[in-house]
Design a protein around this motif. Structure first.
Motif, PDB file in Angstrom:
ATOM      1  N   ALA A 173       0.849  -1.198   0.000  1.00  0.00           N
ATOM      2  CA  ALA A 173       0.000   0.000   0.000  1.00  0.00           C
ATOM      3  C   ALA A 173       0.887   1.252   0.000  1.00  0.00           C
ATOM      4  N   ALA A 174       1.990   1.234   0.763  1.00  0.00           N
ATOM      5  CA  ALA A 174       2.872   2.411   0.825  1.00  0.00           C
ATOM      6  C   ALA A 174       3.553   2.658  -0.522  1.00  0.00           C
ATOM      7  N   VAL A 175       3.978   1.590  -1.178  1.00  0.00           N
ATOM      8  CA  VAL A 175       4.633   1.738  -2.486  1.00  0.00           C
ATOM      9  C   VAL A 175       3.603   2.236  -3.515  1.00  0.00           C
ATOM     10  N   LEU A 176       2.387   1.674  -3.440  1.00  0.00           N
ATOM     11  CA  LEU A 176       1.344   2.106  -4.373  1.00  0.00           C
ATOM     12  C   LEU A 176       1.002   3.584  -4.166  1.00  0.00           C
ATOM     13  N   PHE A 177       0.980   3.996  -2.890  1.00  0.00           N
ATOM     14  CA  PHE A 177       0.695   5.394  -2.551  1.00  0.00           C
ATOM     15  C   PHE A 177       1.764   6.298  -3.180  1.00  0.00           C
ATOM     16  N   ALA A 178       3.039   5.919  -3.009  1.00  0.00           N
ATOM     17  CA  ALA A 178       4.134   6.725  -3.571  1.00  0.00           C
ATOM     18  C   ALA A 178       4.028   6.774  -5.098  1.00  0.00           C
ATOM     19  N   ASN A 179       3.765   5.636  -5.700  1.00  0.00           N
ATOM     20  CA  ASN A 179       3.658   5.589  -7.167  1.00  0.00           C
ATOM     21  C   ASN A 179       2.470   6.409  -7.660  1.00  0.00           C
ATOM     22  N   THR A 180       1.379   6.390  -6.887  1.00  0.00           N
ATOM     23  CA  THR A 180       0.182   7.131  -7.281  1.00  0.00           C
ATOM     24  C   THR A 180       0.404   8.640  -7.160  1.00  0.00           C
ATOM     25  N   LEU A 181       1.106   9.042  -6.094  1.00  0.00           N
ATOM     26  CA  LEU A 181       1.361  10.485  -5.916  1.00  0.00           C
ATOM     27  C   LEU A 181       2.141  11.049  -7.099  1.00  0.00           C
ATOM     28  N   ARG A 182       2.947  10.194  -7.713  1.00  0.00           N
ATOM     29  CA  ARG A 182       3.715  10.640  -8.890  1.00  0.00           C
ATOM     30  C   ARG A 182       3.044  10.219 -10.199  1.00  0.00           C
ATOM     31  N   TRP A 183       1.953   9.488 -10.117  1.00  0.00           N
ATOM     32  CA  TRP A 183       1.335   8.837 -11.280  1.00  0.00           C
ATOM     33  C   TRP A 183       2.404   8.146 -12.120  1.00  0.00           C
ATOM     34  N   ASP A 184       3.238   7.373 -11.403  1.00  0.00           N
ATOM     35  CA  ASP A 184       4.289   6.615 -12.076  1.00  0.00           C
ATOM     36  C   ASP A 184       3.653   5.300 -12.540  1.00  0.00           C
ATOM     37  N   THR A 185       2.982   5.378 -13.675  1.00  0.00           N
ATOM     38  CA  THR A 185       2.147   4.246 -14.108  1.00  0.00           C
ATOM     39  C   THR A 185       2.979   3.010 -14.453  1.00  0.00           C
ATOM     40  N   ALA A 186       4.212   3.211 -14.928  1.00  0.00           N
ATOM     41  CA  ALA A 186       5.053   2.047 -15.253  1.00  0.00           C
ATOM     42  C   ALA A 186       5.400   1.285 -13.973  1.00  0.00           C
ATOM     43  N   SER A 187       5.757   2.019 -12.908  1.00  0.00           N
ATOM     44  CA  SER A 187       6.070   1.347 -11.634  1.00  0.00           C
ATOM     45  C   SER A 187       4.821   0.710 -11.047  1.00  0.00           C
ATOM     46  N   MET A 188       3.670   1.382 -11.212  1.00  0.00           N
ATOM     47  CA  MET A 188       2.421   0.793 -10.706  1.00  0.00           C
ATOM     48  C   MET A 188       2.169  -0.547 -11.407  1.00  0.00           C
ATOM     49  N   ALA A 189       2.399  -0.590 -12.707  1.00  0.00           N
ATOM     50  CA  ALA A 189       2.173  -1.846 -13.442  1.00  0.00           C
ATOM     51  C   ALA A 189       3.134  -2.929 -12.936  1.00  0.00           C
ATOM     52  N   ARG A 190       4.352  -2.527 -12.627  1.00  0.00           N
ATOM     53  CA  ARG A 190       5.363  -3.522 -12.224  1.00  0.00           C
ATOM     54  C   ARG A 190       5.265  -3.947 -10.769  1.00  0.00           C
ATOM     55  N   GLN A 191       4.419  -3.279  -9.972  1.00  0.00           N
ATOM     56  CA  GLN A 191       4.340  -3.719  -8.572  1.00  0.00           C
ATOM     57  C   GLN A 191       3.248  -4.775  -8.346  1.00  0.00           C
ATOM     58  N   PHE A 192       2.654  -5.291  -9.406  1.00  0.00           N
ATOM     59  CA  PHE A 192       1.623  -6.330  -9.286  1.00  0.00           C
ATOM     60  C   PHE A 192       2.182  -7.521  -8.492  1.00  0.00           C
ATOM     61  N   PRO A 193       1.345  -8.214  -7.703  1.00  0.00           N
ATOM     62  CA  PRO A 193       1.875  -9.286  -6.839  1.00  0.00           C
ATOM     63  C   PRO A 193       2.443 -10.502  -7.586  1.00  0.00           C
ATOM     64  N   VAL A 194       2.213 -10.591  -8.880  1.00  0.00           N
ATOM     65  CA  VAL A 194       2.906 -11.650  -9.621  1.00  0.00           C
ATOM     66  C   VAL A 194       3.421 -11.050 -10.928  1.00  0.00           C
ATOM     67  N   LEU A 195       4.683 -11.296 -11.213  1.00  0.00           N
ATOM     68  CA  LEU A 195       5.280 -10.873 -12.484  1.00  0.00           C
ATOM     69  C   LEU A 195       5.815 -12.124 -13.166  1.00  0.00           C
ATOM     70  N   GLU A 196       5.242 -12.431 -14.315  1.00  0.00           N
ATOM     71  CA  GLU A 196       5.657 -13.642 -15.031  1.00  0.00           C
ATOM     72  C   GLU A 196       7.054 -13.454 -15.618  1.00  0.00           C
ATOM     73  N   ALA A 197       7.733 -14.560 -15.868  1.00  0.00           N
ATOM     74  CA  ALA A 197       9.022 -14.507 -16.558  1.00  0.00           C
ATOM     75  C   ALA A 197       8.703 -14.342 -18.041  1.00  0.00           C
ATOM     76  N   THR A 198       8.703 -13.100 -18.515  1.00  0.00           N
ATOM     77  CA  THR A 198       8.213 -12.846 -19.868  1.00  0.00           C
ATOM     78  C   THR A 198       9.254 -13.114 -20.942  1.00  0.00           C
ATOM     79  N   ARG A 199      10.495 -13.336 -20.532  1.00  0.00           N
ATOM     80  CA  ARG A 199      11.522 -13.696 -21.527  1.00  0.00           C
ATOM     81  C   ARG A 199      12.663 -14.432 -20.832  1.00  0.00           C
ATOM     82  N   PRO A 200      13.482 -15.154 -21.606  1.00  0.00           N
ATOM     83  CA  PRO A 200      14.601 -15.868 -20.990  1.00  0.00           C
ATOM     84  C   PRO A 200      15.482 -14.867 -20.234  1.00  0.00           C
ATOM     85  N   GLY A 201      15.982 -15.275 -19.091  1.00  0.00           N
ATOM     86  CA  GLY A 201      16.803 -14.363 -18.293  1.00  0.00           C
ATOM     87  C   GLY A 201      16.024 -13.724 -17.160  1.00  0.00           C
ATOM     88  N   LEU A 202      14.688 -13.838 -17.223  1.00  0.00           N
ATOM     89  CA  LEU A 202      13.864 -13.314 -16.131  1.00  0.00           C
ATOM     90  C   LEU A 202      13.209 -14.477 -15.397  1.00  0.00           C
TER      91      LEU A 202
END
Ligand code: AMP
Ligand code: ZN
Length: 333
Positions: A173-202
């Motif tokens: 919630a604190a990270v989301l709050f910080a990201n929202t105050l800046r409308w840092d939409t890329a960071s908001m997308a990346r803070q989802f509780p699951v991030l798939e390995a979208t390519r080799p190396g991840l």
């Protein structure tokens, strides 16, 4: 406090106001396990046969998470990263090792100073001197960056399917709050509780505790007899995330459920709308081979933030290269 456990009518040990509930010891442990199982199932975080690497700091959240995943039957090893923060790091490592020994689990240990040539307090000193210089980062930023990079790298090299971290509801919630105050939409997308390995190396990343509040994870450890480092990292004092947590706690006090609604609204509704904001084009770091953001100028060789920061801290000459392993792969007993 209500007198009786919501589930069994037994003696109450803890109240969970946002659920308008109170639980006895066993039912509270059941409740926390259920929140974690629900997070795992809802977001397909883990498959029964996955090899899971739990990043453990020696604190309540990550040791509690490791305990929960082992109890739920997952194959979960721990990863402790020595950050070189004096006695705080020593105590964190000892408690992580003691937990592993008590549970007969495997703890993989890596060390920033001996393997990468710097410690977080050194990065803090460099940050003070170079804050204004291009590429200068605060110690919390260097710490976060080092952890994210090494979690992925160690998991990749160790053949793990997924990295699990102990981020709880209050952290998220604190990270989301910080990201929202800046409308840092890329960071908001990346803070989802699951991030798939979208390519080799991840490697896939999951946060199975996102439905569990900080005080619930502390209570879980106390009730399960898990010894954890109570002190805060001595370097975070008064950092932005702590101030945001205080602000959210004041709102929570006035209106229980605020943090829960803020975070769960993001997870259940807003995150899908934000997914398109994470458009970073990816490339392979020309120094270490790990996945990084592609530079704007296609003629420029990609260098990841970890290699850039490390070069700034320990010098260009020792910034690694494909032939010099960045991580030496020293595993604990
Ligand atoms: P923090 O970045 O300190 O808020 O921690 C977030 C999560 O990162 C924790 O819940 C752990 O899963 C993980 N973590 C933090 N510090 C360490 C460490 N020294 N070694 C391994 N994992 C860590
Ligand atoms: Zn790199």
């Amino acid at each position: 406090m209500p007198m009786r456990c919501k589930r069994c009518r037994g003696k109450v040990v803890i109240e969970v106001r946002r659920h308008n509930a109170a639980f006895c010891r066993d039912c509270f442990v059941h409740y926390v396990r259920q929140q974690v199982s629900r997070a795992i199932a809802k977001h397909r975080m883990l498959a029964p046969t996955d090899r899971v690497l739990v990043a453990v700091s020696g604190g309540k959240d990550s040791l509690g998470l490791w305990d929960l995943l082992l109890d739920l039957g997952y194959q979960a090893d721990g990863l402790y990263l020595g950050l070189g923060i004096g006695g705080y790091s020593d105590r964190s490592k000892d408690l992580s090792q003691a937990f592993a020994d008590a549970r007969g689990a495997k703890l993989v240990v890596h060390d920033l100073e001996s393997e990468q040539g710097y410690t977080i307090p050194e990065a803090a000193g460099a940050g003070r001197l170079k804050r204004a210089s291009p590429g200068g980062r605060s110690s919390c930023a260097v710490c976060g960056l080092s952890k994210r990079y090494l979690f992925n790298r160690v998991a990749l090299e160790g053949g793990y399917d997924v990295v699990a971290t102990g981020h709880n509801l209050d952290d998220e919630a604190a990270v989301l709050f910080a990201n929202t105050l800046r409308w840092d939409t890329a960071s908001m997308a990346r803070q989802f509780p699951v991030l798939e390995a979208t390519r080799p190396g991840l490697v896939k990343k999951v946060k199975p505790l996102y439905r569990v509040a900080e005080r619930e994870s502390a209570a879980y450890c106390v009730l399960k007899g898990i010894d954890y480092v109570v002190e805060e990292c001595p370097l975070v004092g008064g950092n932005t995330q702590m101030r945001h947590k205080e602000t959210l706690n004041q709102m929570e006090e006035a209106s229980p459920g605020t943090k829960h609604n803020f975070l769960f609204g993001y997870v259940d509704r807003a995150a899908a709308l934000l997914r398109a904001a994470d458009v970073a084009e990816l490339a392979e770091c020309s120094r270490c081979g790990m996945v990084t953001q592609a530079p704007d100028d296609p003629a420029e060789a990609p260098v990841c933030a970890f290699c850039r920061t490390r070069a700034r801290l320990v010098g260009e000459a020792s910034s690694g290269g494909r032939t010099l392993p960045v991580v030496s792969g020293r595993a604990g007993p």
